[in-house]
Motif scaffolding. Sequence first.
Motif, short mmCIF file in Angstrom:
data_model
loop_
_atom_site.label_atom_id
_atom_site.label_comp_id
_atom_site.label_asym_id
_atom_site.label_seq_id
_atom_site.Cartn_x
_atom_site.Cartn_y
_atom_site.Cartn_z
N THR A 246 11.04 -0.74 -91.39
CA THR A 246 10.06 -1.70 -91.90
C THR A 246 8.64 -1.30 -91.55
O THR A 246 7.74 -1.30 -92.41
N TYR A 247 8.39 -0.95 -90.31
CA TYR A 247 7.04 -0.64 -89.87
C TYR A 247 6.56 0.68 -90.47
O TYR A 247 5.37 0.84 -90.80
N GLU A 248 7.45 1.64 -90.62
CA GLU A 248 7.07 2.90 -91.26
C GLU A 248 6.71 2.68 -92.73
O GLU A 248 5.75 3.27 -93.24
N GLN A 250 5.55 -0.13 -93.98
CA GLN A 250 4.30 -0.86 -94.02
C GLN A 250 3.11 0.07 -93.83
O GLN A 250 2.09 -0.05 -94.53
N ASP A 251 3.23 1.02 -92.94
CA ASP A 251 2.15 1.98 -92.71
C ASP A 251 2.03 2.96 -93.87
O ASP A 251 0.93 3.33 -94.29
N LEU A 257 3.30 -7.11 -94.60
CA LEU A 257 4.69 -7.15 -94.15
C LEU A 257 5.56 -7.94 -95.12
O LEU A 257 6.71 -7.58 -95.37
N THR A 281 12.01 -7.17 -83.23
CA THR A 281 11.37 -5.88 -83.49
C THR A 281 12.40 -4.76 -83.60
O THR A 281 12.28 -3.88 -84.46
N HIS A 284 13.84 -4.59 -87.02
CA HIS A 284 12.93 -3.96 -87.99
C HIS A 284 13.02 -2.44 -87.89
O HIS A 284 12.93 -1.74 -88.90
N HIS A 285 13.20 -1.93 -86.68
CA HIS A 285 13.32 -0.49 -86.50
C HIS A 285 14.66 0.04 -87.01
O HIS A 285 14.77 1.24 -87.30
#
Length: 766
Positions: A246-248, A250-251, A257, A281, A284-285
């Motif tokens: 998810t965070y990758e 988003q970046d 998000l 968290t 999400h990873h």
Amino acid sequence: MAAVAMPPRPSTSGGRRYVRPTMEQKVPLPDSRPSTSGERRCATPSAPSPGRQDGAPTAASEEGRDASKPRAMSLRPTSEVTVKASKTRAMSLRETSTKEGRDASKPRAMSPRPTSEDNADGLPSSCLQLPEVSRSGRSTSTREPSDSKKSTGSVSTTVRDDHSRGTSNFTRRLSFVDCSTEDLDQHFREEFGGADWFKNFWHGVLVQQPACRALSNRSLTNWVMIYTNWKVAAKWNGQPPESMNTYELQDWLSAPLARVLELVKVFDPTGFAKVNITKATQDHHRVRVAVIPLLAACLILSQTLTTRQKVDFLFRIFASDNKNSLSIHEFAALWVNLFRALGCAFGVREIPQPRCVAVAARKVFDQLETDDRLPKKNLEDFLSGKLMDPIGVPFSLVMQRFSVDANLIDPDSYVDESKRFRLSHNEPHGHPLEAYNLQDGDYLTRMEVVVSRDVFQFCRSIGDFELSHSDAEKVIGKPIPVNMWCSRMSRALEEVCGHEGSSAGHDLSTFLKKLCPRATATHLQMFKCWLQEYDQLQKQKVALERSKEVLAELYNYMVQPVMTERVKQGLISSFHAVDRSDDGRVNTLDLQTTMEVEKDTAKSMMKYFDTNGDGFVDIEEYIAAMCPEGQRLPPKVQDRIFDLLLSAEVERQEKIVTEQDALFKHPTEHKATHCLKARLFLRKQVPDMVWEDWIAAWEALDVTKLGYLTRAQFRETRAMRMDVSEFLFDLIAGSSEADSISKEQFLNKLLDAAGFRPRSGFPPVA
């Protein structure tokens, strides 16, 4: 007094609803979970097992229930709750659900994953893991998928019974093309012997709405930057990440998000279900979204890219050597990822297995390849529907469904392929030239370019660029919008007057640049192509009028009565009188002597009579030439054959002229030039009776039985008037300079005119 439980009644939502008791009592909660057999479960509580007390949790409840069961219908029949009021009942339901040990991290619905264990994430390098496919269209792997049927040489996939899957047979007309789902099913039954592959996948893609269109408004420049960042992560020469959390994401996408989670929900339902509940968290990873299927789906659903830009972007992703062609492995990787992208984007429950997709990829590749490589132009024609390939029909429909070509102008499509923007696998690239909307006032429209050229040429011819609005309209014979004249034309004419002594001021490109300061060299090349299209349009209008005249002449000829036998016998007697040598052939001297005409007149008559050009006139040529006015020869070929050819040609030219003419209208008057409902993607196979009729027509024309007809032989048949005969010969041959037509050309022209596809084994003619 004993309490009596109220009987249940069915609700409109498909479950069971209970009337709240009037006093405290114990009510058994029904098991309304859907059965795997397609039947409703009985709501009667099951009897307790021996050796177990009522209300004790079972082993299945302790381990967690099957995640494929809906959450809203997941209560077990052995649980009992004391119901006093609506709030108390709701709280008890939540407590019961918690006691049953349901795993909240599991998804509510079936994940749209491939039905086999093969990995279809499919980066260009993953195509090496695809099975080798032989030229015959069968996989060379000895292991057959355990849940698939035997391949029959066409595309196949796992098929379950419609009743067990919960689907129903229905017909639905598609809104973006003039056909229905039943038409498409029939097409696949005729072509592949079954429509299961289509029903299981393409019905969902073509009928349902996309599950997510979060990034559909991103520009081409933005997608190029996203692709560049993805390659930068691997330092260009390495292997870019196959999936992201998810965070990758988003970046990488530079998106909020909430938007990223919409994509995660579609491309990783399992990970989304857990994240949606825990919000942790670490969850999400643990999300894994395949990069290339995500890219492919977003490109296809884009509302800012033309079809050419979409196909080119997809092509460049898999062309690892930066060439304008794909190998079989690269094309197979593209095919597998395209299926997975569409399946995820539309929430299709069963995606065809990679092995089956690889078989289809080999079949398509063999049809389109050149020197064991698939050129990009062939792929564009395949996906756009120009090739009318049976396997390509659903892809063409998908591209057409989300096409925005009617509202966008793509300047890059007007330049040579070598000068166009292209992605690279080895180095960064500049910014592409964006397509712009027809309503964009910063650029010139097609008609504004034509008007500007006419005004410029007139002013240059008289040597004076001082012209009023009314005078300009009068001399060019076209209306000039007032806002265009005030904001662009008058200013550009004044600037040209200031450079009257300079040759640069008398250049059309410079004049167009003054009219549109934002225009680049590519835009100026596009303006030049527009002018060529407009000039070609005027020629097409002239050709259309000529085609209509020929068709009218054919109709007039068809209604004439056939020559009577008495008239024919009179012409035979007349021929024998002219044939002085009595050898069945008449020369120029015979005509000059018997008809008492001048030598030049006799030569002109010979040229008219002698249709085969052998220098003599035989009895058939003489009868055809001397046929009385208002009568016709007995037809060798049925009139409907030539009527079909000419009528279809007139209709085709009218369609082209109408579409091209609409392009040069003002944007407020402009309508979609790509009429989706008029687009013919599906063609039925020609009926046997019609095919035999066409074969008989050719055999009647081909008297020499050589398989081809020369222009002279076609004239000699006298199947129609001479001018109509010449026009038809050029139409069938495709050129006015052709000397002969073949049987294949004749039959393919009839197939195209009637809207049928060729019979199996019959070679199409390009």
